[in-house]
Design a protein around this motif. Sequence first.
Motif, mmCIF file in Angstrom:
data_model
loop_
_atom_site.group_PDB
_atom_site.id
_atom_site.type_symbol
_atom_site.label_atom_id
_atom_site.label_comp_id
_atom_site.label_asym_id
_atom_site.label_seq_id
_atom_site.Cartn_x
_atom_site.Cartn_y
_atom_site.Cartn_z
ATOM 1 N N GLN A 289 0.827 -1.207 0.000
ATOM 2 C CA GLN A 289 0.000 0.000 0.000
ATOM 3 C C GLN A 289 0.862 1.258 0.000
ATOM 4 N N GLU B 172 0.968 4.210 -2.915
ATOM 5 C CA GLU B 172 0.687 5.622 -2.659
ATOM 6 C C GLU B 172 1.819 6.521 -3.164
ATOM 7 N N TYR C 271 0.938 7.731 5.688
ATOM 8 C CA TYR C 271 -0.007 7.064 4.798
ATOM 9 C C TYR C 271 -1.121 7.984 4.294
ATOM 10 N N PRO D 175 0.793 12.003 1.343
ATOM 11 C CA PRO D 175 0.277 11.711 -0.005
ATOM 12 C C PRO D 175 -0.909 12.578 -0.410
ATOM 13 N N PHE E 159 -8.112 7.677 -6.339
ATOM 14 C CA PHE E 159 -7.331 7.327 -5.157
ATOM 15 C C PHE E 159 -7.575 8.316 -4.021
ATOM 16 N N THR E 160 -7.605 9.598 -4.344
ATOM 17 C CA THR E 160 -7.776 10.635 -3.324
ATOM 18 C C THR E 160 -9.116 10.518 -2.624
ATOM 19 N N GLN F 16 -8.850 7.543 -0.271
ATOM 20 C CA GLN F 16 -7.905 7.823 0.803
ATOM 21 C C GLN F 16 -8.463 8.851 1.778
ATOM 22 N N TYR G 43 -10.675 0.610 -0.915
ATOM 23 C CA TYR G 43 -9.280 0.493 -1.329
ATOM 24 C C TYR G 43 -9.110 -0.607 -2.377
#
Length: 360
Positions: free
Chosen positions: A115, A119, A213, A217, A265-266, A269, A302
């Motif tokens: 992971q 990232e 994490y 990012p 992804f954002t 996350q 995820y």
Amino acid sequence: MNTSTTESLDWNRTDGEELWDTEFIIYGICVPVVVTFGYIGNIVTAIVLWKANMASITNLFLRALVISDMALVTFASLAMTLPNIVTKLVNRDLGIHVIIPHGFKTIDYLTMTSQLCNEYILVFVSIERYIAICHPMKHVYIHSKQKVLASIVGIILFSVCYNLPRITSTEIKLKPCFDEHFSHDCYEIRQSDFGNTFWYRSVYAVWMYTVVYFGIPLLALLFLNILILRKLGKMRARRRTLEACASRSKKENTTVVIVLIVAVFTICQTFGFFNQFQFLMDDEKDNASVQTNITVIINFLYMINSSINFIIYICVGKKFRRTFVTTFCVKKWNCKASRCCGDMEAYSVTIVTLKRTSVV
């Protein structure tokens, strides 16, 4: 994966059947479906990205991203799906007190490492696109295959080393089985002496985890991609009055693909980041069942995120789509192929004329 204060997957839970039913529906049924689709999509993506006409320096990052996606869905599905299926359909003691304790350290470490790689590969490819779009003259001098490969190796080494404390944070202890007639010894995961230290429980597993994490990012990706989108808007406005350059248009297409991947992804996350507040505030014991279900859903997001990049490539990446069509001999493409995919022969002539290799 979204983590608890001490471990990324709370495998010692033995609370009510309702919680296990919720986890089984998502981890035992939904995750395998998503993982199957993700494997097919990522394998197809890898095949296309490794074609000779897709060779480029930027694509080194995208190849690394595909590998990290496959690693993440593999290890995370082993962590989430296998214990739930065995516990629910085979034997509760076998799933909770044998498979989980003996597999926790290895799978937890590999999941969190993959992971972190995933990232920061996204962060570095965003940095590369930012320089290419916003500072093209500097990009010519600092963009090289050696530097990209060094960046990827650096990300892998950082991820491997950063997660090493997780290996020594837990230990396996004997415990009574649910079934007195179970034929194997039963075990549970306990925090080791190191795992119970303030440095690990509060500093490393909560604050450093949140920063490394989530914080770094998310902030980097938001900042870089806002600048990229602003620059792309100005470039497209300018192109309305000037004749477009083919190589510039293809560079922009590559950037749009990456921006969309980053956007998905954002979103995922960000949900994980908000869920992490419970641990920052040290109130994870409140509404534990509800919080666990939220974590299950976020972990599922995820998995979706690492499985759907193929859709973005095929829908937005013009060169990727052309290469996919020719590689897999797709005769009928349901997006008006003449307009969406274009004539392959004419495309090849254009590439030879420009004497350039574009990406995606």
